[in-house]
Design a protein around this motif. Structure first.
Motif, PDB file in Angstrom:
ATOM      1  N   GLU A 163       7.246  10.951   5.578  1.00 42.79           N
ATOM      2  CA  GLU A 163       6.204  11.738   6.231  1.00 42.79           C
ATOM      3  C   GLU A 163       5.226  10.881   7.021  1.00 42.79           C
ATOM      4  OE1 GLU A 163       7.945  13.851   2.835  1.00 42.79           O
ATOM      5  OE2 GLU A 163       6.932  11.914   3.009  1.00 42.79           O
ATOM      6  N   ALA A 164       5.235   9.572   6.782  1.00 41.40           N
ATOM      7  CA  ALA A 164       4.319   8.672   7.507  1.00 41.40           C
ATOM      8  C   ALA A 164       4.884   8.220   8.845  1.00 41.40           C
ATOM      9  CB  ALA A 164       3.991   7.455   6.644  1.00 41.40           C
ATOM     10  N   GLU A 165       6.156   8.481   9.107  1.00 37.66           N
ATOM     11  CA  GLU A 165       6.808   7.958  10.303  1.00 37.66           C
ATOM     12  C   GLU A 165       6.055   8.252  11.605  1.00 37.66           C
ATOM     13  OE1 GLU A 165       9.269   5.905  10.897  1.00 37.66           O
ATOM     14  OE2 GLU A 165       9.535   5.560   8.764  1.00 37.66           O
ATOM     15  N   PRO A 166       5.524   9.463  11.830  1.00 33.94           N
ATOM     16  CA  PRO A 166       4.836   9.708  13.105  1.00 33.94           C
ATOM     17  C   PRO A 166       3.606   8.832  13.323  1.00 33.94           C
ATOM     18  CG  PRO A 166       5.362  11.778  11.992  1.00 33.94           C
ATOM     19  CD  PRO A 166       5.602  10.684  11.012  1.00 33.94           C
ATOM     20  N   TRP A 167       3.101   8.229  12.261  1.00 31.74           N
ATOM     21  CA  TRP A 167       1.850   7.481  12.337  1.00 31.74           C
ATOM     22  C   TRP A 167       2.069   5.969  12.264  1.00 31.74           C
ATOM     23  CZ3 TRP A 167      -0.972  11.323  13.781  1.00 31.74           C
ATOM     24  CH2 TRP A 167      -0.717  12.597  13.272  1.00 31.74           C
ATOM     25  N   ILE A 168       3.310   5.552  12.100  1.00 34.47           N
ATOM     26  CA  ILE A 168       3.616   4.121  12.020  1.00 34.47           C
ATOM     27  C   ILE A 168       3.715   3.536  13.418  1.00 34.47           C
ATOM     28  CG2 ILE A 168       5.391   2.444  11.377  1.00 34.47           C
ATOM     29  CD1 ILE A 168       5.934   4.152   8.895  1.00 34.47           C
ATOM     30  N   LEU A 169       2.966   2.465  13.651  1.00 32.63           N
ATOM     31  CA  LEU A 169       2.908   1.842  14.966  1.00 32.63           C
ATOM     32  C   LEU A 169       3.707   0.549  15.040  1.00 32.63           C
ATOM     33  CD1 LEU A 169      -0.905   2.372  15.604  1.00 32.63           C
ATOM     34  CD2 LEU A 169       1.004   3.835  16.314  1.00 32.63           C
ATOM     35  N   SER A 170       3.936  -0.098  13.915  1.00 33.94           N
ATOM     36  CA  SER A 170       4.713  -1.331  13.889  1.00 33.94           C
ATOM     37  C   SER A 170       5.158  -1.614  12.461  1.00 33.94           C
ATOM     38  CB  SER A 170       3.896  -2.508  14.435  1.00 33.94           C
ATOM     39  OG  SER A 170       2.756  -2.743  13.629  1.00 33.94           O
ATOM     40  N   ARG A 171       6.119  -2.509  12.344  1.00 33.47           N
ATOM     41  CA  ARG A 171       6.582  -2.962  11.035  1.00 33.47           C
ATOM     42  C   ARG A 171       6.734  -4.475  11.067  1.00 33.47           C
ATOM     43  NH1 ARG A 171       9.298   2.112  10.999  1.00 33.47           N
ATOM     44  NH2 ARG A 171       9.171   3.150   8.946  1.00 33.47           N
ATOM     45  N   ARG A 199     -11.488  11.501   8.752  1.00 29.87           N
ATOM     46  CA  ARG A 199     -10.853  11.667  10.062  1.00 29.87           C
ATOM     47  C   ARG A 199      -9.683  10.720  10.288  1.00 29.87           C
ATOM     48  NH1 ARG A 199     -16.273  12.251  13.903  1.00 29.87           N
ATOM     49  NH2 ARG A 199     -17.103  14.127  12.872  1.00 29.87           N
ATOM     50  N   ALA A 200      -9.490   9.761   9.379  1.00 33.09           N
ATOM     51  CA  ALA A 200      -8.386   8.819   9.574  1.00 33.09           C
ATOM     52  C   ALA A 200      -8.028   8.150   8.252  1.00 33.09           C
ATOM     53  CB  ALA A 200      -8.752   7.764  10.615  1.00 33.09           C
ATOM     54  N   PHE A 201      -6.764   7.792   8.148  1.00 32.42           N
ATOM     55  CA  PHE A 201      -6.285   6.938   7.060  1.00 32.42           C
ATOM     56  C   PHE A 201      -5.600   5.751   7.711  1.00 32.42           C
ATOM     57  CE2 PHE A 201      -2.590   5.877   4.198  1.00 32.42           C
ATOM     58  CZ  PHE A 201      -3.344   5.153   3.279  1.00 32.42           C
ATOM     59  N   ALA A 202      -6.180   4.559   7.542  1.00 31.04           N
ATOM     60  CA  ALA A 202      -5.666   3.336   8.169  1.00 31.04           C
ATOM     61  C   ALA A 202      -4.891   2.535   7.140  1.00 31.04           C
ATOM     62  CB  ALA A 202      -6.814   2.509   8.731  1.00 31.04           C
ATOM     63  N   PHE A 203      -3.740   2.020   7.540  1.00 33.33           N
ATOM     64  CA  PHE A 203      -2.933   1.190   6.632  1.00 33.33           C
ATOM     65  C   PHE A 203      -2.321   0.036   7.417  1.00 33.33           C
ATOM     66  CE2 PHE A 203      -0.395   4.786   8.125  1.00 33.33           C
ATOM     67  CZ  PHE A 203       0.748   4.177   8.647  1.00 33.33           C
ATOM     68  N   GLU A 249      13.721 -10.019   2.068  1.00 34.49           N
ATOM     69  CA  GLU A 249      12.463  -9.478   2.573  1.00 34.49           C
ATOM     70  C   GLU A 249      12.513  -7.958   2.573  1.00 34.49           C
ATOM     71  OE1 GLU A 249      12.413 -11.375   6.425  1.00 34.49           O
ATOM     72  OE2 GLU A 249      13.309  -9.624   7.408  1.00 34.49           O
ATOM     73  N   THR A 250      11.332  -7.359   2.479  1.00 36.90           N
ATOM     74  CA  THR A 250      11.166  -5.928   2.666  1.00 36.90           C
ATOM     75  C   THR A 250      10.304  -5.740   3.912  1.00 36.90           C
ATOM     76  OG1 THR A 250       9.205  -5.916   1.232  1.00 36.90           O
ATOM     77  CG2 THR A 250      11.327  -5.455   0.194  1.00 36.90           C
ATOM     78  N   MET A 251      10.145  -4.500   4.310  1.00 36.99           N
ATOM     79  CA  MET A 251       9.331  -4.222   5.486  1.00 36.99           C
ATOM     80  C   MET A 251       8.078  -3.453   5.072  1.00 36.99           C
ATOM     81  SD  MET A 251      11.052  -5.676   7.857  1.00 36.99           S
ATOM     82  CE  MET A 251      10.249  -5.101   9.363  1.00 36.99           C
ATOM     83  N   VAL A 252       6.960  -3.794   5.704  1.00 41.89           N
ATOM     84  CA  VAL A 252       5.714  -3.049   5.497  1.00 41.89           C
ATOM     85  C   VAL A 252       5.222  -2.582   6.864  1.00 41.89           C
ATOM     86  CG1 VAL A 252       5.058  -4.155   3.338  1.00 41.89           C
ATOM     87  CG2 VAL A 252       4.363  -5.187   5.504  1.00 41.89           C
ATOM     88  N   ALA A 253       4.586  -1.428   6.876  1.00 42.95           N
ATOM     89  CA  ALA A 253       4.234  -0.788   8.145  1.00 42.95           C
ATOM     90  C   ALA A 253       2.739  -0.824   8.390  1.00 42.95           C
ATOM     91  CB  ALA A 253       4.719   0.657   8.147  1.00 42.95           C
ATOM     92  N   GLN A 254       2.397  -0.808   9.692  1.00 45.18           N
ATOM     93  CA  GLN A 254       1.013  -0.743  10.136  1.00 45.18           C
ATOM     94  C   GLN A 254       0.844   0.546  10.938  1.00 45.18           C
ATOM     95  OE1 GLN A 254       3.027  -3.786  11.125  1.00 45.18           O
ATOM     96  NE2 GLN A 254       2.669  -4.075   8.940  1.00 45.18           N
ATOM     97  N   GLY A 255      -0.267   1.234  10.720  1.00 49.25           N
ATOM     98  CA  GLY A 255      -0.458   2.475  11.457  1.00 49.25           C
ATOM     99  C   GLY A 255      -1.760   3.168  11.124  1.00 49.25           C
ATOM    100  N   GLN A 277       0.840  -1.200   0.000  1.00 46.83           N
ATOM    101  CA  GLN A 277       0.000   0.000   0.000  1.00 46.83           C
ATOM    102  C   GLN A 277       0.875   1.250   0.000  1.00 46.83           C
ATOM    103  OE1 GLN A 277      -2.006  -0.631   3.719  1.00 46.83           O
ATOM    104  NE2 GLN A 277      -3.053  -2.487   3.035  1.00 46.83           N
ATOM    105  N   GLY A 278       0.290   2.347  -0.476  1.00 44.08           N
ATOM    106  CA  GLY A 278       0.999   3.616  -0.420  1.00 44.08           C
ATOM    107  C   GLY A 278       0.679   4.477  -1.628  1.00 44.08           C
ATOM    108  N   PRO A 279       1.075   5.744  -1.582  1.00 48.65           N
ATOM    109  CA  PRO A 279       0.811   6.651  -2.691  1.00 48.65           C
ATOM    110  C   PRO A 279       1.706   6.366  -3.895  1.00 48.65           C
ATOM    111  CG  PRO A 279       2.113   7.753  -1.009  1.00 48.65           C
ATOM    112  CD  PRO A 279       1.743   6.408  -0.447  1.00 48.65           C
ATOM    113  N   ILE A 280       1.194   6.698  -5.071  1.00 48.46           N
ATOM    114  CA  ILE A 280       1.956   6.578  -6.309  1.00 48.46           C
ATOM    115  C   ILE A 280       2.686   7.898  -6.511  1.00 48.46           C
ATOM    116  CG2 ILE A 280       1.826   6.034  -8.763  1.00 48.46           C
ATOM    117  CD1 ILE A 280       0.671   3.858  -6.876  1.00 48.46           C
ATOM    118  N   LEU A 281       4.005   7.882  -6.385  1.00 41.96           N
ATOM    119  CA  LEU A 281       4.776   9.118  -6.522  1.00 41.96           C
ATOM    120  C   LEU A 281       6.203   8.786  -6.884  1.00 41.96           C
ATOM    121  CD1 LEU A 281       5.236  10.518  -2.861  1.00 41.96           C
ATOM    122  CD2 LEU A 281       5.065   8.140  -3.497  1.00 41.96           C
ATOM    123  N   ALA A 282       6.893   9.771  -7.449  1.00 43.46           N
ATOM    124  CA  ALA A 282       8.278   9.567  -7.856  1.00 43.46           C
ATOM    125  C   ALA A 282       9.185   9.592  -6.633  1.00 43.46           C
ATOM    126  CB  ALA A 282       8.694  10.660  -8.849  1.00 43.46           C
TER     127      ALA A 282
END
Length: 349
Positions: free
Chosen positions: A119-127, A106-110, A302-308, A85-90
């Protein structure tokens, strides 16, 4: 930012989607291809957040985020079946997730956000890790990179394939079949697996089986569904339905018939698929987030994916953080698997 219905995207905006994705190697998964959003949109409306900046290339489009609106919450396109998941950007482009909190949102859940969005770092709760298999060079190439366990399992799969041929009849592998009967069997076996493990039944939601059918019939040269099957005589031993975008195949719905479980047919199927990868133009198989033993054994990396959760509601964020912490504790516990099965069954009542 503006939010548009997927069907209302202009040709220029779709061109920008392709161009931005092509520039960013983190977005080579089929989940980021507009073909996935198009297939999902047929039965589950997809909205796209479009961010523009004047005097930029690609018609000024700098980022797109396909998603679903669930009341006041935005969720990534394909949720809960989206493994990336995530935005499509260069690369190097900024994207402020707080900008999504407008117009009643009011929220974006991922739960599978790809790494790299600072910019998502403050909202990441786990990886959590998302393993993959580098299949460059097919089976020989894989065996040169695989762990000892991966090599051992591939050797066992070769011997069991020979045994299946002797006992049950000629073994036949189809790498990319368009077969409605086999797809229906995949869904049947997957639902039985959900029932046995207490997991939420993905296919209980109307339209999701039809999504797989649409993807199977998508024959675009850069994107489409892939149904792989392994038969011995008249018996379907194992099968897998996933998606591919160019050289990346996503391992999505693998199944095997429990009646042939003694043969470990899932490994037999995976071996055949790795061997067929060069002819298919596949160089990587993404296995998706998960702690399954076969993924740990088969992976080459492996890569890492975040939950938040992006929200201004501190109480809601705290609740989500507590849930993530508890889930992490349960997964690492010796009784974790059994406890998770009980929780799932209770939740599904």
């Amino acid at each position: 930012m503006i939010i548009k219905d997927f069907a209302d995207l202009s040709g220029a905006e779709l061109d920008a989607w392709h161009a931005l994705r092509a520039k960013n190697p983190l977005l080579d998964s089929p989940y980021f291809h507009p073909g996935f959003a198009a297939a999902v949109h047929v039965s589950n409306p997809v909205q796209v957040v479009v961010e523009r900046e004047a005097h930029k290339e690609h018609n000024g489009v700098t980022a797109l985020l396909p998603c679903h609106r669930d009341g006041s919450t935005l969720r990534p396109v394909g949720w809960p079946g989206a493994d990336f998941q995530g935005p499509i950007l260069a690369p190097g482009t900024t994207f402020d997730p707080c900008g999504l909190l407008t117009g009643g949102v009011r929220a974006f859940a991922f739960d599978h956000l790809v790494d790299g969005l600072a910019e998502a770092e403050p909202w990441i709760l786990s990886r959590r890790p998302s393993p993959f298999i580098d299949v460059t060079g097919g089976l020989d190439g894989y065996l040169g990179r695989a762990s000892r366990s991966g090599k051992d399992n591939m050797g066992q799969a070769r011997r069991r394939t020979a045994k299946a041929g002797r006992v049950h009849g000629e073994v036949r592998f189809a790498a990319d079949a368009v077969d409605a009967e086999s797809l229906a069997r995949v869904i049947e076996l997957k639902r039985a697996q959900y029932e046995a493990t207490g997991a939420l039944d993905y296919f209980a939601e109307p339209g999701r089986a039809e999504l797989l059918t649409r993807l199977m019939h998508t024959r675009d040269t850069s994107f489409g569904g892939v149904l792989s099957t392994l038969h011995a005589g008249p018996h379907l031993l194992a099968a897998h339905f996933g998606m591919r975008a160019d050289g990346v195949l996503h391992w999505w719905f693998p199944v095997y018939d429990p009646a042939f479980g003694n043969l470990a047919p899932g490994w037999m199927l995976l071996r055949e698929l790795i061997a067929a990868a060069p002819e298919m133009g596949i160089t990587r198989i993404d296995l998706g987030r998960g702690d399954d033993e076969y993924k740990r054994r088969a992976k080459t990396g492996e890569t890492m994916v975040a939950q938040g959760l992006v929200t201004r509601n501190r109480a809601r964020l705290l609740l989500r953080r507590t849930r993530e912490s508890l889930a992490s504790t349960v997964r690492s516990s010796a009784v974790g698997p059994a406890l998770l099965r009980r929780v799932r069954r209770f939740r599904n009542r």
